[in-house]
Scaffold this motif. Sequence first.
Motif, PDB file in Angstrom:
ATOM      1  N   TYR A   6      36.681  36.530  30.439  1.00 11.53           N
ATOM      2  CA  TYR A   6      37.572  36.917  29.340  1.00 11.53           C
ATOM      3  C   TYR A   6      37.913  38.400  29.423  1.00 11.53           C
ATOM      4  CZ  TYR A   6      37.069  32.444  26.852  1.00 11.53           C
ATOM      5  OH  TYR A   6      37.099  31.135  26.510  1.00 11.53           O
ATOM      6  N   GLU A  62      47.414  37.766  37.657  1.00 14.79           N
ATOM      7  CA  GLU A  62      46.226  38.022  38.449  1.00 14.79           C
ATOM      8  C   GLU A  62      45.000  38.015  37.559  1.00 14.79           C
ATOM      9  OE1 GLU A  62      46.516  41.709  40.497  1.00 14.79           O
ATOM     10  OE2 GLU A  62      47.360  40.774  42.292  1.00 14.79           O
ATOM     11  N   LEU A  63      43.875  37.607  38.153  1.00 19.33           N
ATOM     12  CA  LEU A  63      42.606  37.688  37.435  1.00 19.33           C
ATOM     13  C   LEU A  63      41.617  38.385  38.366  1.00 19.33           C
ATOM     14  CD1 LEU A  63      41.555  36.664  34.644  1.00 19.33           C
ATOM     15  CD2 LEU A  63      40.525  34.769  35.875  1.00 19.33           C
ATOM     16  N   GLY A  64      41.138  39.548  37.962  1.00 23.38           N
ATOM     17  CA  GLY A  64      40.235  40.316  38.807  1.00 23.38           C
ATOM     18  C   GLY A  64      40.864  40.670  40.137  1.00 23.38           C
ATOM     19  N   ALA A 107      38.137  40.141  32.113  1.00 22.29           N
ATOM     20  CA  ALA A 107      39.156  40.264  33.165  1.00 22.29           C
ATOM     21  C   ALA A 107      40.524  39.826  32.637  1.00 22.29           C
ATOM     22  CB  ALA A 107      38.758  39.417  34.369  1.00 22.29           C
ATOM     23  N   LEU A 108      40.516  38.752  31.864  1.00 26.91           N
ATOM     24  CA  LEU A 108      41.768  38.222  31.324  1.00 26.91           C
ATOM     25  C   LEU A 108      42.405  39.211  30.351  1.00 26.91           C
ATOM     26  CD1 LEU A 108      43.502  35.637  31.394  1.00 26.91           C
ATOM     27  CD2 LEU A 108      42.156  34.764  29.489  1.00 26.91           C
ATOM     28  N   ARG A 154      49.478  33.036  31.330  1.00 26.07           N
ATOM     29  CA  ARG A 154      49.637  34.274  30.581  1.00 26.07           C
ATOM     30  C   ARG A 154      49.519  35.520  31.459  1.00 26.07           C
ATOM     31  NH1 ARG A 154      49.639  33.954  25.160  1.00 26.07           N
ATOM     32  NH2 ARG A 154      50.259  31.891  24.462  1.00 26.07           N
ATOM     33  N   VAL A 155      48.851  35.376  32.640  1.00 21.61           N
ATOM     34  CA  VAL A 155      48.685  36.538  33.529  1.00 21.61           C
ATOM     35  C   VAL A 155      49.050  36.137  34.949  1.00 21.61           C
ATOM     36  CG1 VAL A 155      46.864  37.585  32.137  1.00 21.61           C
ATOM     37  CG2 VAL A 155      46.251  35.963  33.934  1.00 21.61           C
ATOM     38  N   VAL A 203      35.289  39.824  39.092  1.00 19.52           N
ATOM     39  CA  VAL A 203      35.323  39.722  37.641  1.00 19.52           C
ATOM     40  C   VAL A 203      33.986  40.139  37.032  1.00 19.52           C
ATOM     41  CG1 VAL A 203      35.296  37.970  35.814  1.00 19.52           C
ATOM     42  CG2 VAL A 203      37.143  37.971  37.496  1.00 19.52           C
ATOM     43  N   GLU A 205      43.919  42.269  31.871  1.00 19.27           N
ATOM     44  CA  GLU A 205      45.234  41.983  32.409  1.00 19.27           C
ATOM     45  C   GLU A 205      46.287  41.944  31.298  1.00 19.27           C
ATOM     46  OE1 GLU A 205      46.695  41.888  36.063  1.00 19.27           O
ATOM     47  OE2 GLU A 205      44.553  41.479  35.794  1.00 19.27           O
ATOM     48  N   ARG A 206      45.911  41.301  30.174  1.00 15.30           N
ATOM     49  CA  ARG A 206      46.846  41.156  29.047  1.00 15.30           C
ATOM     50  C   ARG A 206      46.177  41.559  27.735  1.00 15.30           C
ATOM     51  NH1 ARG A 206      51.324  37.479  28.929  1.00 15.30           N
ATOM     52  NH2 ARG A 206      51.359  37.730  26.677  1.00 15.30           N
ATOM     53  N   MET A 224      45.103  30.198  31.744  1.00 12.51           N
ATOM     54  CA  MET A 224      44.957  31.650  31.852  1.00 12.51           C
ATOM     55  C   MET A 224      46.111  32.220  32.671  1.00 12.51           C
ATOM     56  SD  MET A 224      40.942  32.316  32.633  1.00 12.51           S
ATOM     57  CE  MET A 224      39.645  31.794  31.525  1.00 12.51           C
TER      58      MET A 224
END
Lengths: 290, 337, 269
Positions: free
Chosen positions: C43, A76-78, C45-46, A73-74, A220, C49-50, A70
């Motif tokens: 997902y 940051e998450l939440g 949240a993911l 690809r990013v 999240v 972001e994108r 994950m």
Amino acid sequence: MADLQAQERHDAHRGFPPTGRSRVVDGLRAYRLIAWMWIRSTMAYRASFAMTVFGNFAGTALDFVAILLMFSRVDELGGYSLGEVAFLYGLSSAAFGLTDLALGSVDRLGQRVRDGTLDTLLVRPAPVLAQVAADRFALRRLGRITQGLLVLGYALVVVDISWTPLKVLMMPVMVVSGAAIFASVFVAGAAFQFVAQDASQVQNSFTYGGTTLLQYPPTVFAKDLVRGVTFVVPLAFVNWVPALYVLDLPYPLDLPEWVAFLPPLVAVVCCALSGVAWRAGLRSYRSTGS
Amino acid sequence: MDTQTDTQKDFGPADDHGDDFIRLDGVEKVFDVRKKTGFMRSERRQVRAVDSISFAVARGEMVGYIGPNGAGKSTTIKMLTGILTPSGGRLRVAGIDPSRERTRLAHRIGVVFGQRTTLWWDLPLIDSYRLMHRMYRIPDARYAENLDRCVELLELAELLDVPVRQLSLGQRMRGDIAAALLHDPEVLYLDEPTIGLDVISKAKVREFLRHLNAEQGTTVLLTTHDLTDIEQLCRRVMVIDHGRLMYDGPLTGLHEIGESERTLVVDLERELPPIEVESARVVKVEGPRQWLAFPAAQSAAPLVARIAAAYPLVDLSVREPDIEAVISRMYAEKATS
Amino acid sequence: MGTWRLYTAVAAGAFRRYATYRVATAAGVFTNTVFGLILAYTYIALWDERPGLGGYDQSQAVTYVWLGQGLLAAVAVMGGGFEDELIERIRTGDIAIDLYRPADLQMWWLAADVGRSAFQLLGRGVVPMAFGGLVFHLALPADAGTWLAFLVAVVLGLLVSFAIRYLVALLAFWFMDGAGVQQLAVLAGLFFSGMTLPLNVFPGALGELARALPWSALLQAPADVLLGERTGFALWRTYAFQAAWAVGLLAVGRMVQSAATRRVVVQGG
């Protein structure tokens, strides 16, 4: 002659009044004895043992690989960086791993009730919970703990934490209280299986599901879900609440700061409650036999 | 509080030295059974698995406890061992209330479940015994002595280092019986100890139990489907059916009540009219095969000789009377008397 | 024709057998729902972001989560079903009896697995999907054709799943305790089926590899069909991919089976 011998043996047994303390000691002793038998049993299949140790490590590592993918690809998450997520992940996995190692097979209780092998434990001079907890004791579960600690180590290296003596102290306390909180969920789940023997999956959703949930940032999830795992099934005290204090990040719910130091207390209360549930479950089994 | 006075009383010498090592007074076990009556709907019904049973067993007795499947045998054994709590009545084993002081009682009883081994599947037999040694805290000398005796009498010497999974059913049963005796239990409960065993293994198990009872003075209570077990081991028999004690007394008395018959199954060369022979009667004919009933006490040999002399015999076998047959005859007798 | 009826009966028997485990089914549905919730939020949240990650929009991604939970039991991503029984029969030697049955060993177990899968598609699949649909906005197709195409992909996915698990179970002939091999197979299944993360989110060469492995036939392929990512020629290519793995792995299974059979005969059962 035979009668005299029997009387003599009887007298020898009279000296053991069952007190609370001796039950705990007896339980731990029985646990150790049975766990050792299981370790030796697994060694009967060495090739398979090596493979399951690797499997356990790799299996839990794949969870983290998914997180790494994950973050490929990013950034940051939440609102959390990879290091911060790793911090949560490591704490959750290490605590859960300890519990899984110590009593990961109590979810087979329903199976034991169904096939009647629980009865063979009930005629032994040791607490049933200790015997059930030691059932299928498996060193391969060290794989999960190892993996959790490795990720935690990585997090400690990459995340910039402003350490205080209190925060340092909180780290081991968090892992141990977290393991105790998970343990209470395992035992309560087992107690539920006295009533619903096929429901081991329900337990899994709280244990495995719980540790998965805690591996991600609380930001999240929907507020209601966070409230649920804070106030109803207090899994949030395994890592979220205390870990966010260590990270100096805000908890999504409006809670006073001292809540971060509650995990040991929450653990004690949870264990007491699940102990009550276990006794109720065992009592109902012994009065219904099914 | 109540326990305290109870315990005091039960430990009194009169109770323990007296004849009643095991004592049941009006013991009951009622189960709630849920029966599906439709989609999402169920009906609760109470089943009396054990219905007011009373009996006493003296120290050193060997008693057979028999009855058809579901009669309440296992439920009784489970209450005696403290696994199940009785719904009513009073139950004492060696002065102890089993359901209240289960772990304390465990030191004084041995249990063998015929269909469930307590031995460690993947480990050598001796390892299971070492676990018993430590779990029951058996003094070393006592353990060594008991193990030696069991090994000798149950012929386990060559099996001690063999993983349990490689043992035959008979060997495993002998191993299980030894495991239940290492801590010197005063009473041994056996639930179907000879089920599924071959003739030789059955004989060995019976011989051992006889010896155990005679030499060690161990009280033995066994449930079985095999009447031969009872005939060879027990002077006293209890019959249970539908949760009630139907009979409690000497084996000979049981024979008198339900005088049983054995069955001779004869295969003839071809279909023939029912065989006519002294002291047996044909109860069933199916093609060339015929079933003859004859008194259980009578030897089969002369009967076979007489049939062989008069009929073209291909094959034959003798069927022993089973518990169910004896019990159904008991009912018939009661109804007519 | 007689054998066809035999296998139908075996499948129907397996369906009924699984249908009797009511509590276990309910408990499984509960677990699928819990994990579905957790994954769905991560997902979201993911994709926050994108947006558009892996070619999915956010509601497609969430649909993918619930689809995965719904299919988890049916295509036995984590194993389950016949393997334990087959391994147990190999361990105890009862397998020798099966080999003398007039039915084909592989077909017999396949039929039973189809029956199990059919029940779990209904029993374990519908409720989590419905729950997901209530809580989140799902990108489900409105036309029956896509649903039908999806079902075909599920059946092909099941065949591949069966073929893999059959091979793994047969390894118990050589490793007397099959737990280790089985565990590794479960892990590979979980990861490479796309159950933990959709395979189209996997980066670079790892993504290429994961999409070429047989496990991608289990979840990723049916999901792409249902989400409308595979139509026309691409649909047939997906089917061909799944069918090729199914045929290949089933054939290998037969070869291993005959090697195992020889071994049983040599051992004398």
